[in-house]
Design an enzyme around this catalytic site. Structure first.
Site, PDB file in Angstrom:
ATOM      1  N   LYS A  12      34.091  58.100  65.190  1.00  0.00           N
ATOM      2  CA  LYS A  12      34.872  59.061  64.172  1.00  0.00           C
ATOM      3  C   LYS A  12      35.457  60.023  65.046  1.00  0.00           C
ATOM      4  CE  LYS A  12      31.559  59.577  60.188  1.00  0.00           C
ATOM      5  NZ  LYS A  12      31.434  60.176  59.151  1.00  0.00           N
ATOM      6  N   TYR A  52      36.911  56.601  51.843  1.00  0.00           N
ATOM      7  CA  TYR A  52      35.402  57.070  50.989  1.00  0.00           C
ATOM      8  C   TYR A  52      35.879  57.917  49.574  1.00  0.00           C
ATOM      9  CZ  TYR A  52      33.472  58.106  55.724  1.00  0.00           C
ATOM     10  OH  TYR A  52      32.965  59.033  57.293  1.00  0.00           O
ATOM     11  N   ASN A 115      29.311  63.915  62.296  1.00  0.00           N
ATOM     12  CA  ASN A 115      28.046  63.026  62.795  1.00  0.00           C
ATOM     13  C   ASN A 115      28.517  61.941  63.865  1.00  0.00           C
ATOM     14  OD1 ASN A 115      29.187  61.758  61.120  1.00  0.00           O
ATOM     15  ND2 ASN A 115      27.182  61.819  59.713  1.00  0.00           N
ATOM     16  N   HIS A 118      30.525  55.793  61.914  1.00  0.00           N
ATOM     17  CA  HIS A 118      30.543  55.494  61.405  1.00  0.00           C
ATOM     18  C   HIS A 118      29.856  54.146  61.022  1.00  0.00           C
ATOM     19  CE1 HIS A 118      31.096  54.655  56.325  1.00  0.00           C
ATOM     20  NE2 HIS A 118      31.999  53.002  57.146  1.00  0.00           N
ATOM     21  N   GLU A 129      35.248  47.231  52.967  1.00  0.00           N
ATOM     22  CA  GLU A 129      35.806  47.984  53.940  1.00  0.00           C
ATOM     23  C   GLU A 129      36.695  47.377  55.422  1.00  0.00           C
ATOM     24  OE1 GLU A 129      32.334  51.766  53.383  1.00  0.00           O
ATOM     25  OE2 GLU A 129      32.245  50.521  55.569  1.00  0.00           O
TER      26      GLU A 129
END
Ligand code: UDP
Ligand code: MG
Length: 153
Positions: A12, A52, A115, A118, A129
């Site tokens: 990310k 998402y 965080n 992914h 995805e």
């Protein structure tokens, strides 16, 4: 168990900004997974909203999209035995504070909204995805190490 299971892993924007790209890639390489797609990309808001889509009704969704669109990400596909479940274990839990030491989130993060990475949560979502991020397809190649990593392969 399939040696060709694939998972979508993404570093990310905070992982990129914090110079963790090499370390995260190294963990998957060293564990024995095979890289079959990789690109450095600035995703659009629309693309992230598709990625998402399942979370669109959550209260944290707008903040999540704002975070994810804030800079480039590293999009990758890793292949190998149990890639989805083991990939998730390597990432750690969604909230880094609950994530075991030794996992990526447990070693490098302390906030759920920052965080670092992914990973697909099922084989089905991995395939979705991978199609979303790599419509051009992945690259299948033969690794000379394969028989040293996977028995009878
Ligand atoms: N997220 C958040 N607040 C929450 C839950 C999730 O900001 O309360 C963010 C977090 O970055 C997480 C992402 O939304 O990684 C997607 O949520 P998901 O439940 O799919 O967690 P993941 O699969 O990434 O562990
Ligand atoms: Mg998820």
């Amino acid at each position: 168990m399939s040696a060709t299971e694939r998972t979508y892993i993404m570093i990310k924007p905070d992982g990129v900004q914090r110079n963790l790209v090499g370390k995260i890639i190294a963990r998957f390489e060293e564990r024995g997974y095979k890289l079959i797609a990789l690109k450095f990309v600035q995703p659009t808001k629309e693309h992230l909203e598709k990625h998402y889509a399942d979370l669109s009704s959550k209260p944290f969704f707008p903040g999540l999209i704002k975070y994810m669109v804030s800079g480039p990400v590293v999009a990758m596909v890793w292949q190998g035995i149990d890639a989805v479940k083991t990939g998730r274990a390597m990432l750690g839990t969604t909230n880094p504070l609950q994530s075991p030491i030794g996992s990526i989130r447990g070693d490098y993060a302390i906030s759920v909204g920052r965080n670092i990475c992914h990973g697909s949560d099922s084989v089905e979502s991995a395939e979705k995805e991978i199609a979303l991020w790599f419509p051009e397809g992945v690259i299948q190649w033969t690794s000379v190490l394969e028989s040293w990593i996977i028995e009878n392969n």
